[in-house]
Enzyme design. Structure first.
Site, PDB file in Angstrom:
ATOM      1  N   ASP A 155     -43.283 -21.580   7.072  1.00 11.80           N
ATOM      2  CA  ASP A 155     -43.636 -20.262   7.092  1.00 11.80           C
ATOM      3  C   ASP A 155     -44.273 -19.435   6.065  1.00 11.80           C
ATOM      4  O   ASP A 155     -43.821 -19.856   4.800  1.00 11.80           O
ATOM      5  CB  ASP A 155     -42.513 -19.461   8.079  1.00 11.80           C
ATOM      6  CG  ASP A 155     -42.445 -19.787   9.393  1.00 11.80           C
ATOM      7  OD1 ASP A 155     -42.780 -20.703   9.793  1.00 11.80           O
ATOM      8  OD2 ASP A 155     -41.515 -19.059  10.294  1.00 11.80           O
ATOM      9  N   HIS A 197     -39.787 -22.642   4.476  1.00 13.24           N
ATOM     10  CA  HIS A 197     -40.959 -21.715   4.055  1.00 13.24           C
ATOM     11  C   HIS A 197     -41.587 -22.248   2.772  1.00 13.24           C
ATOM     12  O   HIS A 197     -41.188 -22.694   1.896  1.00 13.24           O
ATOM     13  CB  HIS A 197     -40.252 -20.474   3.362  1.00 13.24           C
ATOM     14  CG  HIS A 197     -39.662 -19.699   4.637  1.00 13.24           C
ATOM     15  ND1 HIS A 197     -38.461 -19.940   5.223  1.00 13.24           N
ATOM     16  CD2 HIS A 197     -40.257 -18.623   5.429  1.00 13.24           C
ATOM     17  CE1 HIS A 197     -38.159 -19.032   6.194  1.00 13.24           C
ATOM     18  NE2 HIS A 197     -39.189 -18.392   6.401  1.00 13.24           N
TER      19      HIS A 197
HETATM   20 NI    NI Z   1     -41.587 -15.467   8.228  1.00  8.06          NI
END
Ligand code: NI
Length: 483
Positions: free
Chosen positions: A290, A432
């Site tokens: 992400d 991430h």
């Molecule tokens: Ni996020």
């Protein structure tokens, strides 16, 4: 002239006159007889015999054409009604025609035959054929062929053939196959059609960038939106929107479209090809990244994935996608999936509808401009979703069930340990690609997961292309409807 001669002449003349008269009247009498009675009678006789012959020839030719038509249109003679109300028309009909369809087609036939000559030298053959090809769908085919008698060929010669547009009906009721039936009377499925129509509009546009804003602004579809069914595709007519004129798009039946459909309207082999094969107990994991793309970290993540021949799913921010379109393009080009993580990373349920819409639309636009595809998956920031967010997204919501907590620890070892301790078969791991510690941890994470026998897949692979709009997915087995 002597008296003798004269008298002789006189005698001869009267004889000749009698003979002449006799001959003349015979001649006239014969002539009258011939012209007035015998000739017409002969002609009449010849004509009658001839007409009978032609009628016989025509009847034989007709019945041959009818039996040929039965063979080619129906195969099974038992299922056919042959009507022959008028000598110039034969109507072959399947017995199983719903009355509304029968009326509709009959009136079309009447329009077609209006200008045709209605006498024994003209003949036409019409057929209506109903054939079921799916558990819930049948097609009605109808046509009419005009033949004219050719006296030299002693045959009916085909003049013109008209086919009526195939009509698709519900097998049981004969009712039309409406979008409401096909989309299971579920308005949410209209959102799926809208998403696919948007991509199709952009795909077929000569200058997609010029209409991108208008395409993204297309309002929600309704049951009044013209969505037409055929066995091969849906046809959607999208109303004029800004600079975008009214446009018709064709949506073939893909796995994505199939998630919105009642598959009993499709040919069983097609329906089967669109549904999962139920692979036996495979151990799969989907890696998801992400908040990117980030030029400092994303390229290294991509390198590691490439080195290990692994494909993952990236939920990218619209803001970052707009800044680094070439990086977005690289992610797509290397075979990874790209989903929307919205534009500003807001906690969406706290915002008004207009903001939610803009967050999604701006991200769609940034990703489209980078890769030419609108994202088909959405991960709302913080996994925060409600009915309004799901409805506005109109696409599957992808959550996770294994949180690497890389965002909290920012530590490669801890990220690996966290995954090892919380791993679940067929789960979705949240990471991430903006975290340098994740760049360091990724080779070890992939190595460990493969050691455990996991196959690393994209979200679409994990969910076997069955993910639905208005549903959120935490793993392959944890799917929840959002309401
Ligand atoms: Ni996020």
């Amino acid at each position: 002239m002597s008296e003798k001669f004269r008298s002789h002449t006189k005698k001869t003349t009267s004889k000749q006159t009698v003979a002449f008269l006799t001959n003349k009247w015979t001649f006239i009498g014969l002539l009258v007889l011939l012209l007035g009675i015998i000739l017409p009678a002969s002609f009449y006789l010849i004509a009658t015999v001839n007409q009978e012959t032609i009628a016989k020839q025509q009847a034989a030719a007709k019945s041959q054409l009818i039996s040929q038509a039965k063979q080619s249109y129906f195969q099974k003679e038992s299922a056919i009604q042959v009507t022959d109300e008028k000598s110039y028309a034969v109507d072959l009909r399947d017995t199983a025609i719903p009355s509304n369809i029968k009326e509709e087609i009959t009136s079309q036939f009447q329009t077609i035959t209006k200008k045709w000559n209605k006498n024994s030298d003209n003949f036409w053959l019409s057929y209506i054929h109903v054939q079921s090809y799916a558990p819930n769908a049948s097609k009605v085919q109808a046509g009419i062929t005009h033949y004219q008698w050719n006296i030299r060929k002693k045959a009916f010669v085909q003049q013109q053939q008209k086919k009526i547009k195939t009509i698709y009906i519900q097998a049981q009721t004969g009712a039309p196959i409406t979008s409401q039936l096909l989309l299971q009377n579920n308005e949410q499925n209209l959102a799926v059609i809208r998403t696919l129509a948007q991509q199709a509009l952009l795909d077929q546009a000569s200058n997609p960038k010029a209409i991108l804003d208008d395409v993204l602004a297309i309002p929600a579809f309704t049951w009044q939106t013209p969505i037409t069914y055929s066995p091969k595709e849906l046809t959607v007519t999208v109303a004029k929107q800004g600079a975008l004129e009214e446009t018709t798009v064709h949506l073939p039946y893909t796995t994505q479209l199939a998630t919105a459909l009642d598959l009993s309207y499709l040919d069983p082999s097609l329906a089967q090809s669109l549904t999962p094969k139920n692979e036996e107990n495979q151990k799969q994991i989907a890696l998801t990244f992400d908040d990117g793309p980030d030029p400092n970290t994303t390229p290294a993540i991509l390198d590691t994935l490439k080195d290990n021949n692994v494909h993952a799913t990236f939920f990218q921010l619209g803001s970052n996608s707009e800044r680094y379109p070439t990086l977005v393009k690289r992610v797509a080009d290397e075979g990874h999936e790209i989903g929307s993580h919205t534009y500003h990373h807001y906690k969406l349920p706290s915002y008004p509808l207009a903001t939610i819409q803009k967050e999604l639309t701006d991200t769609d636009k940034a990703i489209y401009l980078a890769i030419g595809k609108l994202p088909t998956l959405v991960r709302p920031p913080y996994g925060a979703v409600n009915a309004t967010v799901a409805q506005t997204a109109g696409r599957p919501i992808i959550q996770w069930d294994v949180d690497s907590r890389d965002w909290a620890s920012k530590d490669a070892e801890k990220t690996l340990t966290q995954i090892q301790q919380t791993i679940i078969d067929n789960g979705i791991i949240l990471m991430h690609d903006i975290q340098p510690s994740t760049v360091t941890a990724l080779p070890k994470i992939i190595h460990w997961l493969k050691q455990q026998g996991y196959q690393l897949v994209t979200i679409n692979q994990l969910l076997q292309s069955q993910e639905k709009a208005y549903h959120e997915y935490f793993s392959a087995t944890d799917e929840r409807a959002i309401s």
